[in-house]
Scaffold this active site. Structure first.
Site, PDB file in Angstrom:
ATOM      1  N   TYR A  83      -1.994  -0.351  10.852  1.00 15.64           N
ATOM      2  CA  TYR A  83      -2.627  -0.396   9.557  1.00 15.64           C
ATOM      3  C   TYR A  83      -1.551  -0.120   8.149  1.00 15.64           C
ATOM      4  CZ  TYR A  83      -3.175  -1.468   4.046  1.00 15.64           C
ATOM      5  OH  TYR A  83      -3.797  -1.088   3.337  1.00 15.64           O
ATOM      6  N   SER A  89       0.479  -0.831  -0.225  1.00 15.22           N
ATOM      7  CA  SER A  89      -0.040  -0.365   0.195  1.00 15.22           C
ATOM      8  C   SER A  89       1.160   1.121  -0.164  1.00 15.22           C
ATOM      9  CB  SER A  89      -1.100   0.176   1.605  1.00 15.22           C
ATOM     10  OG  SER A  89      -1.374   1.037   1.619  1.00 15.22           O
TER      11      SER A  89
HETATM   12  N1  NAP Z   1      -9.027  -0.900  -1.044  1.00 16.83           N
HETATM   13  C1  NAP Z   1      -7.597   0.174  -1.044  1.00 16.83           C
HETATM   14  O1  NAP Z   1      -8.262   1.714  -0.618  1.00 16.83           O
HETATM   15  C2  NAP Z   1      -6.151  -0.233  -0.594  1.00 16.83           C
HETATM   16  C3  NAP Z   1      -5.253   0.388  -0.930  1.00 16.83           C
HETATM   17  C4  NAP Z   1      -4.096  -0.260  -0.791  1.00 16.83           C
HETATM   18  C5  NAP Z   1      -3.924  -1.524  -0.103  1.00 16.83           C
HETATM   19  N2  NAP Z   1      -4.596  -2.428  -0.562  1.00 16.83           N
HETATM   20  C6  NAP Z   1      -4.707  -4.279   0.196  1.00 16.83           C
HETATM   21  O2  NAP Z   1      -5.054  -4.668  -0.754  1.00 16.83           O
HETATM   22  C7  NAP Z   1      -4.983  -6.243  -0.522  1.00 16.83           C
HETATM   23  C8  NAP Z   1      -7.004  -6.091  -1.108  1.00 16.83           C
HETATM   24  O3  NAP Z   1      -7.536  -5.313  -0.289  1.00 16.83           O
HETATM   25  P1  NAP Z   1      -9.019  -5.472  -0.798  1.00 16.83           P
HETATM   26  O4  NAP Z   1      -9.492  -3.674  -0.737  1.00 16.83           O
HETATM   27  O5  NAP Z   1      -9.002  -6.105  -1.830  1.00 16.83           O
HETATM   28  O6  NAP Z   1      -9.973  -5.704   0.139  1.00 16.83           O
HETATM   29  P2  NAP Z   1     -10.851  -7.216   0.579  1.00 16.83           P
HETATM   30  O7  NAP Z   1     -11.713  -6.529  -0.469  1.00 16.83           O
HETATM   31  O8  NAP Z   1     -11.454  -6.700   1.708  1.00 16.83           O
HETATM   32  O9  NAP Z   1     -10.224  -8.452   0.129  1.00 16.83           O
HETATM   33  C9  NAP Z   1      -9.622  -8.945   1.181  1.00 16.83           C
HETATM   34  C10 NAP Z   1      -9.584 -10.026   0.392  1.00 16.83           C
HETATM   35  O10 NAP Z   1      -8.722 -11.206   1.502  1.00 16.83           O
HETATM   36  C11 NAP Z   1      -9.477 -12.079   2.687  1.00 16.83           C
HETATM   37  N3  NAP Z   1      -8.673 -12.213   3.465  1.00 16.83           N
HETATM   38  C12 NAP Z   1      -8.810 -12.046   4.696  1.00 16.83           C
HETATM   39  N4  NAP Z   1      -8.303 -11.636   5.453  1.00 16.83           N
HETATM   40  C13 NAP Z   1      -6.903 -12.883   4.938  1.00 16.83           C
HETATM   41  C14 NAP Z   1      -6.599 -14.065   6.320  1.00 16.83           C
HETATM   42  N5  NAP Z   1      -6.748 -14.014   6.957  1.00 16.83           N
HETATM   43  N6  NAP Z   1      -6.746 -15.141   5.778  1.00 16.83           N
HETATM   44  C15 NAP Z   1      -7.274 -14.808   3.711  1.00 16.83           C
HETATM   45  N7  NAP Z   1      -7.789 -14.335   3.461  1.00 16.83           N
HETATM   46  C16 NAP Z   1      -8.149 -13.045   4.123  1.00 16.83           C
HETATM   47  C17 NAP Z   1     -10.802 -11.560   2.015  1.00 16.83           C
HETATM   48  O11 NAP Z   1     -11.205 -13.153   2.482  1.00 16.83           O
HETATM   49  P3  NAP Z   1     -12.085 -13.641   3.625  1.00 16.83           P
HETATM   50  O12 NAP Z   1     -12.580 -12.689   4.801  1.00 16.83           O
HETATM   51  O13 NAP Z   1     -13.185 -14.342   3.749  1.00 16.83           O
HETATM   52  O14 NAP Z   1     -10.666 -14.265   4.369  1.00 16.83           O
HETATM   53  C18 NAP Z   1     -10.613 -11.423   0.955  1.00 16.83           C
HETATM   54  O15 NAP Z   1     -10.942 -12.198  -0.188  1.00 16.83           O
HETATM   55  C19 NAP Z   1      -5.411  -5.687   1.399  1.00 16.83           C
HETATM   56  O16 NAP Z   1      -3.583  -6.498   1.415  1.00 16.83           O
HETATM   57  C20 NAP Z   1      -4.761  -4.136   0.981  1.00 16.83           C
HETATM   58  O17 NAP Z   1      -4.425  -3.826   2.312  1.00 16.83           O
HETATM   59  C21 NAP Z   1      -6.503  -2.100  -0.489  1.00 16.83           C
END
Ligand code: NAP
Length: 255
Positions: free
Chosen positions: A145, A132
């Protein structure tokens, strides 16, 4: 057949990437904790579903063994599973601070170690760590975070030197504000200026595929977030003050 393992593949960036990789003839194995949604998406995209909590080292090792029995080589590992914190060090419950660190940082470490023999068998192969901008800029209201993402960026950058001689390249991906189910950005989307800074999960997924094609080692999505990171190095105090200003509005879809 090229095999990709995508953690956090049931939602947001991971789900969008699973679609892109499937279009590119990757056979994907998607990992998440929630079975129902994972199996639904896997069915839609022709992927395999593997229920696993990446924070649980023994569970990750068992999942890698099961996947290795089906696929003796893995060509791409995407460490994408992550959870938000959305509160400061003094407000967030201690258990959540630990969980954020165990999932966002250690989850990727355990996955890489567990899948290493399969990635070596698939070399030349690649590891993508979805970190991120919060991992390169300190400040803002979500300290725990941000700290977990700083650890993940350090892991990703340093392990690249260990992986290169094994024929495994590393890509560090630093998305900015991305509107997903786990990280809803409505307080920014409702703002006349900030809404332009919010991108879609599909855009991040497209940038990851482009980085894999181009051989880049670290990307920011959108690319202009790199400027904030450069400024962090030059004037850390100023960046911390700016980043710690209250974001506009309030989250209405927070979980
Ligand atoms: N969205 C943003 O603004 C943003 C910005 C920068 C970076 N990121 C990063 O991008 C990545 C994806 O985020 P996203 O925005 O796509 O979020 P999201 O829509 O909430 O997706 C998160 C995914 O991770 C899975 N997950 C969470 N905890 C887990 C665990 N302990 N073991 C296995 N799977 C797990 C969730 O499924 P389950 O809950 O069913 O396990 C879900 O499939 C993250 O690392 C986040 O920090 C996001």
């Amino acid at each position: 057949m090229r095999v990709a393992v995508v953690t956090g593949g049931s939602s947001g960036i991971g789900a969008a990437l699973a679609h892109r990789l499937a279009e590119r003839s990757y056979h994907c194995v998607l990992i998440a904790r929630g079975r129902e949604r994972l199996e639904l998406l896997a069915g839609e995209t022709g992927c395999e579903a593997e229920v696993c909590d990446v924070a649980d080292r023994a569970a990750v090792e068992a999942a890698a063994r099961r996947i290795g029995e089906r696929h003796p080589a893995v060509h791409l590992l995407v460490n994408n599973a992550g959870v938000p914190g959305r509160a400061g060090f003094l407000e967030l419950e201690p258990e959540r601070i630990e969980e954020v660190m165990r999932i966002n940082y250690l989850g990727g470490v355990w996955c890489l170690r567990a899948f290493l023999p399969l990635l070596e068998a698939g070399a030349p192969s690649a590891v993508v760590n979805v970190a991120s901008v919060a991992g390169t800029v300190s400040g803002g209201p979500s300290g725990p975070y941000s700290a977990s993402k700083h650890a993940q960026v350090a892991f990703s950058r340093t392990v690249s030197a260990e992986l290169a001689p094994r024929g495994i390249r590393t890509v560090t991906v630093n998305p900015g504000l991305t509107d997903t189910e786990g990280f809803p950005q409505d307080r920014f989307l409702d703002h006349p200026v900030w809404r332009h800074a919010v991108v879609s999960a599909e855009r991040v997924a497209a940038a990851i595929v482009a980085a894999l094609d181009s051989g880049r080692g670290e990307i920011f999505v959108p690319g202009y977030y790199r400027a904030a990171t450069a400024l962090q190095g030059l004037a850390p105090g100023t960046v911390t003050r700016l980043a710690s200003r209250r974001p506009p509005g309030r989250y209405t879809r927070d979980r």
